[in-house]
Design a protein around this motif. Sequence first.
Motif, short mmCIF file in Angstrom:
data_model
loop_
_atom_site.label_atom_id
_atom_site.label_comp_id
_atom_site.label_asym_id
_atom_site.label_seq_id
_atom_site.Cartn_x
_atom_site.Cartn_y
_atom_site.Cartn_z
N VAL A 115 34.77 44.97 48.96
CA VAL A 115 33.75 45.02 48.79
C VAL A 115 32.41 45.00 47.79
CG1 VAL A 115 31.61 45.72 50.39
CG2 VAL A 115 33.52 45.09 51.33
N ALA A 116 31.53 44.45 46.74
CA ALA A 116 31.51 45.25 45.61
C ALA A 116 29.50 45.34 46.95
CB ALA A 116 31.78 44.13 44.91
N ASN A 117 29.31 45.94 45.29
CA ASN A 117 27.65 46.25 45.95
C ASN A 117 27.08 45.26 45.16
OD1 ASN A 117 25.33 48.02 46.74
ND2 ASN A 117 24.67 47.72 44.34
N ALA A 118 26.24 44.14 45.57
CA ALA A 118 25.51 42.41 44.12
C ALA A 118 25.26 43.46 42.42
CB ALA A 118 24.41 41.98 45.50
N ASP A 119 24.46 44.53 43.21
CA ASP A 119 24.41 45.02 41.40
C ASP A 119 24.88 45.40 40.78
OD1 ASP A 119 22.02 43.62 42.06
OD2 ASP A 119 20.05 45.04 42.75
N SER A 120 25.76 45.71 39.70
CA SER A 120 26.59 46.62 39.10
C SER A 120 25.15 47.40 38.92
CB SER A 120 27.51 46.15 37.78
OG SER A 120 28.58 45.36 38.83
N VAL A 121 25.81 48.96 39.47
CA VAL A 121 24.87 50.83 38.65
C VAL A 121 26.43 51.45 37.82
CG1 VAL A 121 23.50 52.51 38.83
CG2 VAL A 121 23.18 49.51 39.55
N PRO A 122 26.26 51.31 36.30
CA PRO A 122 25.13 50.57 35.15
C PRO A 122 25.72 49.41 35.47
CG PRO A 122 26.59 52.10 34.35
CD PRO A 122 27.23 52.37 35.78
N ASN A 123 24.76 48.79 34.60
CA ASN A 123 24.85 46.83 33.99
C ASN A 123 25.21 46.83 33.08
OD1 ASN A 123 24.72 44.45 34.93
ND2 ASN A 123 23.09 43.88 34.57
N THR A 124 26.87 46.77 33.32
CA THR A 124 27.48 46.81 32.12
C THR A 124 28.62 46.15 32.23
OG1 THR A 124 28.83 48.93 31.90
CG2 THR A 124 26.17 49.14 31.02
N SER A 125 29.58 45.64 30.38
CA SER A 125 30.22 44.78 30.47
C SER A 125 31.77 45.64 30.79
CB SER A 125 30.61 44.53 29.53
OG SER A 125 30.67 44.81 28.61
N ALA A 126 31.66 46.87 31.01
CA ALA A 126 32.48 47.50 31.34
C ALA A 126 32.09 48.12 32.74
CB ALA A 126 32.45 49.23 30.95
N ASN A 127 31.42 47.97 33.46
CA ASN A 127 31.64 47.82 35.10
C ASN A 127 31.34 46.60 35.88
OD1 ASN A 127 31.65 49.52 37.27
ND2 ASN A 127 29.20 49.75 37.40
N ALA A 128 31.78 45.73 35.25
CA ALA A 128 31.57 44.49 35.93
C ALA A 128 31.93 43.60 36.78
CB ALA A 128 31.67 42.87 34.53
N ILE A 129 31.20 43.28 38.16
CA ILE A 129 32.10 43.21 39.16
C ILE A 129 33.64 42.83 38.89
CG2 ILE A 129 32.51 42.00 41.72
CD1 ILE A 129 28.97 42.35 41.43
N SER A 130 33.40 41.57 38.24
CA SER A 130 34.89 40.82 38.18
C SER A 130 36.61 41.67 37.40
CB SER A 130 34.89 39.76 36.79
OG SER A 130 34.19 40.19 35.65
N ARG A 131 35.69 42.88 36.53
CA ARG A 131 37.03 43.94 36.53
C ARG A 131 37.80 44.66 38.11
NH1 ARG A 131 35.96 47.46 31.72
NH2 ARG A 131 38.23 47.45 31.26
N TYR A 132 36.77 43.98 38.60
CA TYR A 132 37.62 45.29 40.21
C TYR A 132 38.65 44.62 40.81
CZ TYR A 132 34.40 49.39 38.75
OH TYR A 132 33.89 50.32 38.15
N TRP A 133 38.36 43.70 40.71
CA TRP A 133 38.97 42.01 41.21
C TRP A 133 40.74 42.31 41.31
CZ3 TRP A 133 38.81 39.35 44.60
CH2 TRP A 133 39.47 38.19 45.50
N PRO A 134 41.30 42.85 42.75
CA PRO A 134 42.73 43.29 42.54
C PRO A 134 43.10 42.06 42.40
CG PRO A 134 41.74 43.44 44.25
CD PRO A 134 40.28 42.92 43.95
N GLY A 135 42.95 41.01 42.87
CA GLY A 135 43.89 39.64 42.63
C GLY A 135 44.16 38.72 44.55
N ALA A 136 43.28 37.23 44.19
CA ALA A 136 44.00 36.96 45.53
C ALA A 136 44.84 37.44 46.65
CB ALA A 136 43.89 35.28 45.47
N SER A 137 45.91 37.55 46.39
CA SER A 137 47.49 37.88 47.42
C SER A 137 46.57 39.09 47.83
CB SER A 137 48.74 37.63 46.97
OG SER A 137 48.68 39.46 45.57
N TYR A 138 45.92 39.70 47.91
CA TYR A 138 45.55 41.14 47.94
C TYR A 138 44.17 41.73 48.85
CZ TYR A 138 49.13 43.21 45.03
OH TYR A 138 49.93 43.91 44.63
N VAL A 139 43.72 40.48 48.78
CA VAL A 139 42.24 40.35 49.71
C VAL A 139 42.01 38.77 50.74
CG1 VAL A 139 39.66 39.83 49.15
CG2 VAL A 139 41.28 40.98 47.61
#
Length: 466
Positions: A342-366
């Motif tokens: 579960v991610a927040n629809a808006d990344s805060v802060p809205n930076t590349s370092a905090n992009a939603i995609s950086r938190y994806w653990p992989g399809a086998s874990y979700v």
Amino acid sequence: MMTLGAFLFSLFSPLSMTAGNVSLNSITYADASGVFRSSGGSRSSNVFRSSGATSPAYKPYVLNAPSVTFVNGKPKVTLSWGASVSGVTYSVTRNRSQVTGWPTIAQGLTAQGYIDTAVSAGTYSYQIMATNSLGTGFSSIQTVTVPSNSSSSTPTPIPTPVPVPTPTPAPAPTPVPTPVPTPAPTPIPTPVNTGTAINGVTNRLVWGAYVGSGQTASGFESLVGHKMDVQAVFTGWGSNGGFPSGFGTKERGETLFVYWEQFGTTPDAIISGSQDAYIKQFAASAKAYGGPVILAPFHEMNGDWTPWCGVVGNNTPEKVVQAWQHIHNLFAGVNNVKWAWVANADSVPNTSANAISRYWPGASYVDYVGLDGFNGPSFSSSRSFDSLFADAIAEVQGFGKPIVITSTAAAQNAGKPAWITNTLTVAIKKYPSVIGWIWFNENKEANWLVNSDAASLAAFKAAIPS
């Protein structure tokens, strides 16, 4: 939404507190300068204390004057106090002017600061509580006023349109032989409600609710006139976070959705294995529960109001991913548990370092992708469902998992009934990868309740999928 967990922890705080004229007999208190002290005297003040506790003689601590800043038009209050001491943890309590009670909005802190983003225009008072094995001490109360807006907030610049030159007419094409047509490939249809069905529902949107701190699931279902598919609940970590099996969800034939909040620990601690005994016990309790469970650890990990956010403290998105995978692996064989990322629809802060995609653990874990987003707490910047979720849905649907709007609501306003109707019956259905939604039914930063007025309740009842 940044403070769901902090709010709910206040409801289940293990400390027994009293206020008013208190006799401070060898307990630690704060004087007018905001310094924690140990004293045997008595005084009359609005200071809370732990009933019957004998507090340690802490080093002096000062709760500094809070500061208010605005980020993208949203206010936040920054608190800071004296240097941390080994074995001492801190909790933050808050009181809003004209509102009764001092809820705990954060606990288990070891650092000497906290950022409160669950604020809107108004006056807030804060007090810090320091705890170790001997007892609890308190700072003085510091008060700050959050303005309705800030001239210091920097509006998002509107780019100057780039003139489009008048195109030069292309020369007439040289005739070429008509090619032999190649058959067009068969288009791949967009999946509709793909993935694992929730509660066996495949022919409509799944729906559920976090019914609120003062409401039972049965009472909520009676209020809205429908039975839920999913009941959402919150639980903490360690001694504050046993598996929440006592809500009667399984007995009502519903799926239990658990926001598992990692307060009091860190991704580093989880990765190290120091939390394994607790995680295994939680997994065993979930298995013994036996009913269908969707588990959502580290929710809203891309929001800096959560201590597990990947850009807070020593955290990184990579550490959050490793901690998620570590927890998931310890649930091997617990087949009644599915996993919601579960991610927040808006990344805060809205930076590349905090992009939603950086938190994806992989399809086998979700098993499910979740998105949280709220229209409020102020309607001065009212946001439609598309404004809240369209970009995030476009980003996460590439992960190939069914999407659930895992926490949403609208603040009380004359426009709330229409927002409910459009969101739940029209807008959400434009996104075939979204299979359901969960309403956050609480009167907190704003009045998110479905029955905040009669028209909103009627709109909600009419919008429930059937």
